[in-house]
Design a protein around this motif. Sequence first.
Motif, PDB file in Angstrom:
ATOM      1  N   ASN A 267       0.840  -1.187   0.000  1.00 48.11           N
ATOM      2  CA  ASN A 267       0.000   0.000   0.000  1.00 48.11           C
ATOM      3  C   ASN A 267       0.874   1.236   0.000  1.00 48.11           C
ATOM      4  O   ASN A 267       2.065   1.173   0.309  1.00 48.11           O
ATOM      5  N   ASP A 270       0.902   6.445   4.317  1.00 51.62           N
ATOM      6  CA  ASP A 270      -0.272   7.102   4.879  1.00 51.62           C
ATOM      7  C   ASP A 270       0.188   8.333   5.653  1.00 51.62           C
ATOM      8  O   ASP A 270       0.974   8.215   6.600  1.00 51.62           O
ATOM      9  N   PRO A 295      -6.059   4.467  11.369  1.00 51.07           N
ATOM     10  CA  PRO A 295      -5.653   4.534   9.961  1.00 51.07           C
ATOM     11  C   PRO A 295      -6.030   3.243   9.231  1.00 51.07           C
ATOM     12  O   PRO A 295      -5.787   2.139   9.717  1.00 51.07           O
ATOM     13  N   LYS A 298      -6.153   1.543   2.083  1.00 47.08           N
ATOM     14  CA  LYS A 298      -6.870   2.041   0.906  1.00 47.08           C
ATOM     15  C   LYS A 298      -6.477   1.189  -0.297  1.00 47.08           C
ATOM     16  O   LYS A 298      -5.331   0.758  -0.410  1.00 47.08           O
TER      17      LYS A 298
END
Length: 356
Positions: A267, A270, A295, A298
């Motif tokens: 990923n 963040d 968190p 996504k």
Amino acid sequence: MKRIILRLLITAVAGIAGYLLFWPVPIDPAAWNPPTPDSSGVYAENNELAKIERLPINSFAPEDVAIDKQGRLYTGVLDGHIYRLQSDGTRPEVFSQTYGRPLGLKFDPNGNLIAADAVKGLLSIAADGSITVLSNQADGVPFQCTNDLDIAADGTIYFTDASYKFPLTALKADLLEHRPNGRLLAYDPKTGKTRAVLRDLYFANGVAVSPDQSFLLVNETGTYSVRRVWLSGDKRGQSETFIENLPGFPDGISANGNGLFWLALVNRRDAALDFLLRHPFLRKTVMRLPDFLQPAVKRYAFVLALDASGKVVQNLQDPAASCFAEISNVVEYNGSLYFGSIGESAIGRMPVPVRK
């Protein structure tokens, strides 16, 4: 009546504040100031991975892909099963069941499937699916999250214990603690002994031995970096940064045998997590929050190809909501790339892209 309601509200707010500030949590976070990520240049967004086709399996989260001499595909999933697909990606069938969580997979020269199982340890799985535990501790410290592996030409199995403190189910806790709980290990099949090659890694993850056997690479998910450990030459036993400040979380890594290493970024970075890493106290508070307020992952697809010097030579992405998301490993075989994922119910496949 109003005074009673007000007292109840004050008591409730004080209770919530006390919980968020003082309730015990299992982490002892350390401060870290992550470098600012770069999303341009060699990391510029594109949709190259939109070409991935899905090869369905009968379960979820096929972490890695191993390929036998007949070209058949093997992958371990969330419920402990290892599936085998035919060389064309069809007819998934159960090959074995570890009753753990098989992550990294690789065939040894004798045709045994070696598995890094997050729960059971380092396993050897014979052609009939029977399982032998090779190792589940080193230096008296049990593995908590056996993660990935590669096998050197001399038979040594190099593998990672992502964290000796937290199991895979507490991955978020290890990342939020941000302490070097991981190890790179080596299992000698001749002696049956396991030794530590490198300690103090921040969530030790993917492993890849260079084709010339001179070094190996190990991913540190917690620091967005890859380390190189020299296996021969004047620097033997020494380690150094191979690539750092990656734009995502490095998961698996594999050598294609022709000078390239395929690196899976499960990923993107963040911004909220990067901010929290600077503030240990806030991370304790976050650990006390319900999961839906922490968190979250996504959907994104991200893979890099690195040369032997750590230079990015290919950048493959797919930002679409329909992307083959959370790619955890990439394996090149016979003109195709095969993708593992912790967010899909299929193995991914696409032709090896031509370097521009």
